[in-house]
Scaffold this motif. Structure first.
Motif, PDB file in Angstrom:
ATOM      1  N   GLY A   1      36.169  21.389  87.763  1.00  0.00           N
ATOM      2  CA  GLY A   1      36.586  21.678  86.387  1.00  0.00           C
ATOM      3  C   GLY A   1      36.096  20.613  85.415  1.00  0.00           C
ATOM      4  O   GLY A   1      35.605  20.924  84.327  1.00  0.00           O
TER       5      GLY A   1
ATOM      6  N   LEU B   1      36.234  21.216  81.503  1.00  0.00           N
ATOM      7  CA  LEU B   1      37.473  21.986  81.401  1.00  0.00           C
ATOM      8  C   LEU B   1      38.461  21.462  82.438  1.00  0.00           C
ATOM      9  O   LEU B   1      38.260  21.643  83.634  1.00  0.00           O
ATOM     10  N   ARG B   2      39.493  20.794  81.929  1.00  0.00           N
ATOM     11  CA  ARG B   2      40.481  20.205  82.838  1.00  0.00           C
ATOM     12  C   ARG B   2      41.600  21.199  83.151  1.00  0.00           C
ATOM     13  O   ARG B   2      41.726  22.246  82.504  1.00  0.00           O
TER      14      ARG B   2
ATOM     15  N   ASP C   1      44.710  21.315  82.555  1.00  0.00           N
ATOM     16  CA  ASP C   1      45.633  21.667  81.465  1.00  0.00           C
ATOM     17  C   ASP C   1      44.913  22.224  80.239  1.00  0.00           C
ATOM     18  O   ASP C   1      45.503  22.370  79.162  1.00  0.00           O
ATOM     19  N   GLY C   2      43.604  22.519  80.376  1.00  0.00           N
ATOM     20  CA  GLY C   2      42.872  23.154  79.284  1.00  0.00           C
ATOM     21  C   GLY C   2      42.169  22.196  78.337  1.00  0.00           C
ATOM     22  O   GLY C   2      41.460  22.619  77.423  1.00  0.00           O
ATOM     23  N   ARG C   3      42.348  20.891  78.537  1.00  0.00           N
ATOM     24  CA  ARG C   3      41.714  19.904  77.650  1.00  0.00           C
ATOM     25  C   ARG C   3      40.246  19.696  78.021  1.00  0.00           C
ATOM     26  O   ARG C   3      39.836  19.962  79.146  1.00  0.00           O
TER      27      ARG C   3
ATOM     28  N   ASP D   1      39.709  14.543  75.406  1.00  0.00           N
ATOM     29  CA  ASP D   1      40.933  14.906  74.668  1.00  0.00           C
ATOM     30  C   ASP D   1      42.157  14.189  75.231  1.00  0.00           C
ATOM     31  O   ASP D   1      42.358  14.145  76.446  1.00  0.00           O
TER      32      ASP D   1
ATOM     33  N   ARG E   1      46.406  14.025  75.390  1.00  0.00           N
ATOM     34  CA  ARG E   1      47.565  14.906  75.244  1.00  0.00           C
ATOM     35  C   ARG E   1      48.334  14.483  73.990  1.00  0.00           C
ATOM     36  O   ARG E   1      48.051  13.449  73.396  1.00  0.00           O
TER      37      ARG E   1
END
Length: 291
Positions: free
Chosen positions: A17, A22-23, A25-27, A31, A33
């Protein structure tokens, strides 16, 4: 340090990922949190802050006390750091489990602040060679959920921004003896400029790429990380490599550039939120560290 056990399949999923930016959690890789910051949470301190980033929860209190300047720096005050790893944060801190980590974090903070530009230490001097302000910075780890150093550095900067030091006057009588007079007015105080106080950006190397603000799961997939202390102007003041793995020079250069870029954005966001919170004055609703 808090850690989590992952299966090989989970690690492959996370690594693949990250390669695609693309991590889990979607970040994206660069990015952060959402960071929760609250200042003035402990009443009996000169300044305090609580910062929550993901599942990492940090409380910092700053206490200003009068002391004697160090011999090698007679016209400067100084900062002392103490880090307490609460056993509630992770079971691994029970007994003396958190002592080594506490010492490591304190030493990192000393390294970051061991320069003339971070904090104006001369402003902490009351009377050269005789009296100065000593700022005792106490860091309490309430919960550990990854990206510890970044969260602590944000909390320390926020607490120093919130710190108010009583204004004092040095009175000298005819015989030459000096008296120190503290102002009675609680609002008559000096504030520290935190413009040059750096924040730490931790870059975790995962596969061929690196990520900022890693979760515990992502930290478990990384063998080497780079801690970069960056000022609001994007100047790197300190750098440290952690982890068992190695980093090639090209990766280090790329990680430093990412650290500078991300650090500048982090500083501007933090500064704007601190000023916004202060502008609310006594009207603001406090959550506190028990909230």
């Amino acid at each position: 340090m808090a850690s989590v056990a992952l299966s090989e399949a989970e690690k492959v999923y996370i690594v693949h990922g990250v390669q695609e930016d693309l991590r889990v959690d979607g970040r994206g890789c660069e990015d952060y949190r959402c960071v929760e910051v609250e200042t003035d949470v402990v009443s009996n301190t000169s300044g305090s802050a609580r910062v929550k980033l993901g599942h990492t929860d940090i409380l910092v209190g700053v206490k200003a006390e009068m002391g004697t300047p160090k011999l090698e720096k007679p016209n400067e005050g100084y900062l002392e750091f103490f880090v307490d790893c609460s056993a509630n944060a992770t079971p691994e801190f029970e007994g003396r489990g958190g002592d080594d980590l506490g010492t490591e974090i304190a030493n990192t903070l000393y390294r970051i602040f061991n320069n003339k530009s971070s904090v104006d230490l001369k402003a902490l001097c009351i009377s050269p060679r005789e009296h100065c302000w000593v700022l005792y910075v106490d860091v309490l780890l309430l919960e550990c959920g990854g990206n510890l150093f970044d969260t602590i550095s944000i909390a320390v900067k926020a607490a120093l921004f919130n710190t108010r030091i009583p204004r004092v006057r040095v009175l000298e009588d005819e015989e030459g003896s000096k008296d120190i007079e503290l102002s009675d007015d609680p609002y008559d105080c000096i504030r520290l400029s935190v413009e040059n106080v750096p924040c730490i950006v931790t870059l975790c190397k995962i596969g061929y790429r690196h990520v900022v603000d890693a979760t515990l799961q992502e930290e478990a997939c990384s063998l080497a990380s780079l801690l970069v202390a960056v000022t609001s102007k994007g100047v790197v003041t300190c750098m440290r490599k952690v982890g068992k793995g190695s980093l090639d020079p090209e990766s280090i250069f790329e990680m430093m550039e990412t650290g500078k870029r991300v650090g500048k954005v982090l500083h501007s966001s933090l500064q704007s939120i601190l000023q916004k919170e202060e502008s609310l004055g006594p009207k603001r609703q406090k959550v506190g560290f028990l909230g």
